[in-house]
Write a protein that holds these residues in place. Sequence first.
Motif, PDB file in Angstrom:
ATOM      1  N   ARG A   1       0.823  -1.210   0.000  1.00 17.24           N
ATOM      2  CA  ARG A   1       0.000   0.000   0.000  1.00 17.24           C
ATOM      3  C   ARG A   1       0.858   1.262   0.000  1.00 17.24           C
ATOM      4  NH1 ARG A   1       0.526  -1.096   5.351  1.00 17.24           N
ATOM      5  NH2 ARG A   1       0.610   0.657   6.813  1.00 17.24           N
ATOM      6  N   MET A   2       2.111   1.164   0.470  1.00 21.84           N
ATOM      7  CA  MET A   2       3.002   2.313   0.499  1.00 21.84           C
ATOM      8  C   MET A   2       3.489   2.671  -0.896  1.00 21.84           C
ATOM      9  SD  MET A   2       5.232   1.615   3.970  1.00 21.84           S
ATOM     10  CE  MET A   2       5.805  -0.020   3.463  1.00 21.84           C
ATOM     11  N   PHE A   3       3.318   1.736  -1.826  1.00 18.67           N
ATOM     12  CA  PHE A   3       3.710   1.974  -3.217  1.00 18.67           C
ATOM     13  C   PHE A   3       2.510   1.698  -4.117  1.00 18.67           C
ATOM     14  CE2 PHE A   3       7.093  -0.102  -0.749  1.00 18.67           C
ATOM     15  CZ  PHE A   3       7.998   0.940  -0.656  1.00 18.67           C
ATOM     16  N   ALA A   4       1.358   2.222  -3.706  1.00 16.59           N
ATOM     17  CA  ALA A   4       0.099   1.869  -4.360  1.00 16.59           C
ATOM     18  C   ALA A   4       0.136   2.091  -5.862  1.00 16.59           C
ATOM     19  CB  ALA A   4      -1.047   2.667  -3.734  1.00 16.59           C
ATOM     20  N   ASP A   5       0.720   3.188  -6.304  1.00 24.74           N
ATOM     21  CA  ASP A   5       0.753   3.470  -7.744  1.00 24.74           C
ATOM     22  C   ASP A   5       1.531   2.409  -8.505  1.00 24.74           C
ATOM     23  OD1 ASP A   5      -0.717   5.713  -7.302  1.00 24.74           O
ATOM     24  OD2 ASP A   5       0.964   7.122  -7.393  1.00 24.74           O
ATOM     25  N   ARG A   6       2.573   1.877  -7.875  1.00 27.45           N
ATOM     26  CA  ARG A   6       3.392   0.851  -8.528  1.00 27.45           C
ATOM     27  C   ARG A   6       2.681  -0.480  -8.621  1.00 27.45           C
ATOM     28  NH1 ARG A   6       8.754   0.913  -5.099  1.00 27.45           N
ATOM     29  NH2 ARG A   6       8.774  -1.227  -5.902  1.00 27.45           N
ATOM     30  N   THR A   7       1.648  -0.671  -7.820  1.00 28.74           N
ATOM     31  CA  THR A   7       0.943  -1.949  -7.838  1.00 28.74           C
ATOM     32  C   THR A   7      -0.145  -1.996  -8.910  1.00 28.74           C
ATOM     33  OG1 THR A   7      -0.758  -1.315  -6.200  1.00 28.74           O
ATOM     34  CG2 THR A   7       1.339  -2.174  -5.356  1.00 28.74           C
ATOM     35  N   VAL A   8      -0.495  -0.852  -9.473  1.00 24.89           N
ATOM     36  CA  VAL A   8      -1.490  -0.820 -10.551  1.00 24.89           C
ATOM     37  C   VAL A   8      -0.876  -1.490 -11.784  1.00 24.89           C
ATOM     38  CG1 VAL A   8      -2.835   0.650 -12.096  1.00 24.89           C
ATOM     39  CG2 VAL A   8      -2.590   1.261  -9.674  1.00 24.89           C
ATOM     40  N   GLY A   9      -1.597  -2.441 -12.341  1.00 24.92           N
ATOM     41  CA  GLY A   9      -1.082  -3.178 -13.491  1.00 24.92           C
ATOM     42  C   GLY A   9      -0.294  -4.418 -13.103  1.00 24.92           C
ATOM     43  N   GLN A  10      -0.196  -4.681 -11.789  1.00 24.34           N
ATOM     44  CA  GLN A  10       0.551  -5.835 -11.296  1.00 24.34           C
ATOM     45  C   GLN A  10      -0.388  -6.796 -10.566  1.00 24.34           C
ATOM     46  OE1 GLN A  10       3.696  -6.142 -12.080  1.00 24.34           O
ATOM     47  NE2 GLN A  10       4.038  -4.045 -12.824  1.00 24.34           N
ATOM     48  N   ASP A  11      -0.089  -8.073 -10.638  1.00 22.98           N
ATOM     49  CA  ASP A  11      -0.858  -9.059  -9.883  1.00 22.98           C
ATOM     50  C   ASP A  11      -0.406  -9.057  -8.426  1.00 22.98           C
ATOM     51  OD1 ASP A  11      -2.401 -10.080 -12.008  1.00 22.98           O
ATOM     52  OD2 ASP A  11      -0.725 -11.346 -12.663  1.00 22.98           O
TER      53      ASP A  11
END
Length: 206
Positions: free
Chosen positions: A174-184
């Motif tokens: 959650r601390m890198f929420a933007d980086r998790t978009v598009g990732q499983d």
Amino acid sequence: MGLTVSALNAAIDRAAAAAREAEAELNAADARMGDGDTGVTVRRLFDALAGAKPEDRDLGDAFAALARTCSGATGSSLGTLVTVAMMTLAKPLKGKEELPWAELSDHLAGVRDRMLARGGAELGDKTMVDMLDAIVTATRGIDDPARLGQVAMDAASETLAAFRDRPNRIGRARMFADRTVGQDDPGMLALHRLLTATVATEASDA
């Protein structure tokens, strides 16, 4: 015929093989948003379970024994959730040697609820519990094991795809929420890979 300890042990062996095969993939998925150790954790957990498969015919005793194995195999949050799942299944199945397939969804619903309570997540946070919830809903009342497996697999695949472009809302990710978009989500991916191996093997044996 329903779920028995024999069927459970066979599923554990298939899951352990799948965990070993998916270890690098899961580590890589986790490295993009976490510690990069999900693959190692899942492989250690299922290797431990495969090495301590219960011999008792009582499903409740079997799940209780598996819970003890889980608790000693890893101190990770994922391992804790799997332990919670086993413990949740153990109590209502005590004294039963077979669980009708049509009743499996109700027991998995109990697992889902306990995981949410223990892990602090909510549905929609992009965790493996979202996938479990979809499986619970899709498989409710199905008594044919082949159909149940396929419906569960379809629900898992649809959930993985549906959440891919959403942010993770809990845990380190959650601390890198933007980086998790598009990732499983690694936990979702792990559940999907384990389920895929189990369902595919059952279909080939049918």
